[in-house]
Design a protein around this motif. Structure first.
Motif, short mmCIF file in Angstrom:
data_model
loop_
_atom_site.label_atom_id
_atom_site.label_comp_id
_atom_site.label_asym_id
_atom_site.label_seq_id
_atom_site.Cartn_x
_atom_site.Cartn_y
_atom_site.Cartn_z
N GLY A 68 0.85 -1.18 0.00
CA GLY A 68 0.00 0.00 0.00
C GLY A 68 0.87 1.21 0.00
N CYS A 69 0.64 2.11 0.91
CA CYS A 69 1.47 3.29 0.98
C CYS A 69 2.86 2.87 1.43
N SER A 70 3.88 3.47 0.84
CA SER A 70 5.23 2.97 1.09
C SER A 70 6.26 4.08 1.16
N ASN A 71 5.92 5.16 1.80
CA ASN A 71 6.85 6.27 1.88
C ASN A 71 7.48 6.33 3.26
N LYS A 72 8.81 6.45 3.29
CA LYS A 72 9.55 6.44 4.55
C LYS A 72 9.44 7.78 5.25
N ASP A 73 9.06 7.76 6.52
CA ASP A 73 9.00 8.98 7.33
C ASP A 73 9.59 8.67 8.69
N LYS A 74 10.67 9.36 9.04
CA LYS A 74 11.34 9.09 10.31
C LYS A 74 11.13 10.21 11.32
N ASP A 75 10.84 11.42 10.81
CA ASP A 75 10.84 12.58 11.70
C ASP A 75 9.44 13.06 12.02
N TYR A 82 -24.57 12.71 19.29
CA TYR A 82 -23.97 13.13 18.03
C TYR A 82 -23.58 11.90 17.19
N PRO A 83 -23.69 12.00 15.85
CA PRO A 83 -23.19 10.91 15.01
C PRO A 83 -21.69 10.69 15.27
N VAL A 84 -21.24 9.46 15.09
CA VAL A 84 -19.85 9.09 15.37
C VAL A 84 -19.13 8.80 14.06
N VAL A 85 -17.94 9.39 13.88
CA VAL A 85 -17.15 9.19 12.67
C VAL A 85 -15.83 8.52 13.03
N PHE A 86 -15.54 7.40 12.39
CA PHE A 86 -14.28 6.68 12.56
C PHE A 86 -13.36 7.01 11.38
N ILE A 87 -12.09 7.29 11.66
CA ILE A 87 -11.11 7.62 10.63
C ILE A 87 -10.01 6.57 10.62
N MET A 88 -9.75 5.97 9.45
CA MET A 88 -8.74 4.93 9.29
C MET A 88 -7.57 5.46 8.46
N HIS A 89 -6.38 5.44 9.05
CA HIS A 89 -5.20 5.90 8.31
C HIS A 89 -4.68 4.81 7.37
N GLY A 90 -3.71 5.17 6.55
CA GLY A 90 -3.16 4.24 5.57
C GLY A 90 -1.94 3.49 6.08
N ASN A 91 -1.28 2.79 5.16
CA ASN A 91 -0.10 1.98 5.46
C ASN A 91 1.14 2.74 5.01
N HIS A 92 1.94 3.18 5.98
CA HIS A 92 3.16 3.91 5.68
C HIS A 92 4.33 3.23 6.39
N MET A 93 5.53 3.48 5.96
CA MET A 93 6.70 2.81 6.52
C MET A 93 6.84 3.13 8.00
N ILE A 94 7.16 2.11 8.79
CA ILE A 94 7.29 2.28 10.23
C ILE A 94 8.49 1.50 10.75
#
Length: 563
Positions: free
Chosen positions: A24-31, A101-113
């Motif tokens: 999926g997402c494959s960008n390196k982030d270290k900082d 109140y209505p409830v909203v769930f947010i799902m993040h993507g796949n990034h380098m870890i």
């Protein structure tokens, strides 16, 4: 990505399917990943009050509370038999006063870890949580890195994500009932879990259907709408797309999900005649994949080959993309809840424009009440429309062609509609003078179309034809005629987004010729009220009249009626 390389990528998908489940997402982030376990409360008010003129209800930004929480460690019992530990951490925001109140769930993507528990991409959507809470939603994002990792074996499809979601859902349900208070803010009676919205970015967007289908298997029909932001699908087209309001955002310069998977999802929804819910797609000019998430720093747009200085001139900033996601999400979620919103993106009675929230875009809408008059799914449709009437061509050439990601099937080398279909039919209409016409005759038993609100065309300018002047937009007229001989004409001028000459250029390599950027079909929608003094209960024909330009070439997928 050219179509030969796309085909090679598909072969790799078939051979290494289980491995791709973790891609999926494959960008390196270290900082960019911080794990601040402190609980913060933010009290914010805004003067940007929104007034709904029809209901006269004044909607003011609400004072909110926000908390980064830690619910402790839990376990994922995988079908493989291997147990995977994970930390239940995330962030939640809610209005300080009021309840249900209505409830909203947010799902993040796949990034380098480096550590699936410590690296936190859910925190990259803190800005969206705050914005949604101010507009009257309980919004929650949690760390789902465990879904994407190879540690503890390979997950089977979305099994880890479903476990993570269900455990957070259970904890939230307990807090709303007042049985616990582990989230750091007061949640008793605050949310209504019978009204759930979902937003997913990248792989998080591609996985929403799995969560919804699992909820349905449990007897919960509680999801009222979903938004897929630059979604990445595990397979070519995700199966069992739920019949609920669906929003899709496609960044024009997506340097991660180069196939633009969300377009395939939209076209799949569009092709379902039984669908009752609306769906919206926005092709956002100048946008990239990563800039929606504050904790993904790399600008993936530079991954696109053949970028020019002109391309970079229209690049959006991170703040512009974030604000767009806020504006779109608030309006979409309210529309899905049945509320009035001040935008043409979800309203068939309003025309399409070439902007969305002040940014350049191509937009398309499908509604639950929709009937196709013309559909380019076979060669015989050149001469016979969906209503059974004849199609007549005057001074033009209409040819049925295949758009495909498989090079051997593809008949439109200099056009690249974002799709994963092997065969996706379109009509190429070429004309060389202003007398050119394409007329669809309507049989007597189909002539009453007064129950509809708009005429919708799904089309694009064909950049691979010399009949279109370089960098010049197309234009045409729509003429509706009734049985009494009255005619009404509306011009789709050269500001029509679907008829714009696309960014990018023709590129030829050792394998093929292709357009350097995706060039999607999109909607040109004309409300019936734009056609003056015509009897919509007795329509005899609808004509595309090419009287605005000296020559041209367009690609047409379908023409439909909507309300």
């Amino acid at each position: 990505m050219n179509k030969v390389k796309s085909f090679i990528s598909v072969i790799v998908v078939v051979i290494l399917f289980q491995s791709l489940l973790l891609a999926g997402c494959s960008n390196k982030d270290k900082d960019n990943n911080t794990n601040n376990n402190d609980t913060n409360q933010i009290k914010q008010e805004s003067n940007n009050d929104k007034v709904d003129n029809e209901t006269q209800n004044i909607i003011q930004d609400k004072e909110i509370e926000i908390s980064e929480y830690n619910l402790g460690q839990s376990e994922i019992k995988q079908n493989s038999g291997i147990i995977m530990p994970y930390d239940m951490v995330g962030t939640i925001a809610a209005p300080k006063e009021g309840d249900n109140y209505p409830v909203v769930f947010i799902m993040h993507g796949n990034h380098m870890i480096e550590d699936y528990n410590k690296d936190r991409y859910d925190l990259g959507f803190k800005y969206l949580l705050e914005a949604l809470a101010k507009k009257g939603f309980v919004a929650i994002a949690f760390n789902i890195n465990a879904q994407y990792q190879l540690e503890f074996g390979e997950p089977i499809a979305h099994e880890r994500l479903i476990t993570i979601f269900n455990e957070h859902f259970g904890k939230l349900e307990s807090a709303i009932k007042g049985e616990s208070n582990d989230f750091g803010i007061q949640l008793k009676n605050k949310g209504d879990l019978s009204k759930i919205g979902m937003i997913g970015h990248s792989r998080g967007g591609g996985s929403l259907d799995a969560i919804i289908n699992d909820q349905k298997d449990k007897g919960n029909n509680n999801v009222f709408g979903i938004i897929k932001v630059a979604p990445s699908n595990l397979i070519l087209i995700e199966n069992n797309n739920p019949d609920i309001p669906t929003g899709i955002i496609l960044p024009q310069y997506d340097g991660d999900v180069s196939f633009q998977d969300g377009q395939s999802t939209f076209d799949e929804l569009k092709g379902n005649p039984l669908r009752k819910s609306f769906a919206s797609v926005v092709f956002l000019k100048g946008a990239g994949h990563n800039l929606f998430n504050d904790n993904v720093k790399q600008d993936d747009r530079e991954n696109n080959r053949n970028l020019t200085d002109d391309d970079r001139k229209i690049f959006l900033t991170r703040e512009q993309q974030k604000q767009f996601l806020i504006d779109y999400s608030v309006d979409f979620l309210n529309k899905a809840l049945g509320k009035e919103v001040d935008t043409n993106l979800f309203d068939a009675s309003k025309p399409t424009t070439n902007t969305a929230y002040g940014l350049q875009a191509k937009t398309s809408l499908i509604t639950g009440n929709r009937t196709e008059i013309l559909l380019a799914d076979s060669e015989d449709k050149v001469n016979k429309n969906e209503f059974g009437g004849n199609n007549k061509s005057e001074d033009l050439e209409v040819k049925y062609l295949i758009e495909s990601y498989i090079p051997n099937n593809d008949q439109l080398l200099n056009f690249d509609h974002p799709t994963k279909y092997e065969k996706y039919g379109v009509f190429r209409i070429n004309y060389t003078n202003k007398n050119a016409k394409f007329t669809m005759e309507i049989p007597k038993d189909k002539q009453d179309i007064s129950n509809y609100e708009a005429l919708s065309l799904y089309l694009a300018l064909y950049p691979g034809s010399d009949l279109n002047k370089a960098r010049e937009n197309q234009a045409l007229s729509i003429v509706i005629r009734d049985s009494n001989g009255k005619e009404a004409k509306v011009i789709l001028d050269d500001k029509t987004a679907a008829l714009e000459f696309p960014e990018g250029k023709s590129v030829t390599n050792e394998f093929t010729t292709f357009w350097s950027l995706k060039t999607p079909l999109s909607e040109a929608r004309i409300p019936f009220k734009e056609f003056k003094d015509i009897n919509f209960s007795d329509i005899s024909s609808i004509t595309l009249q090419f009287d605005q330009k000296e020559s041209g070439s367009i690609l047409l997928r379908d023409i439909s009626l909507m309300k």
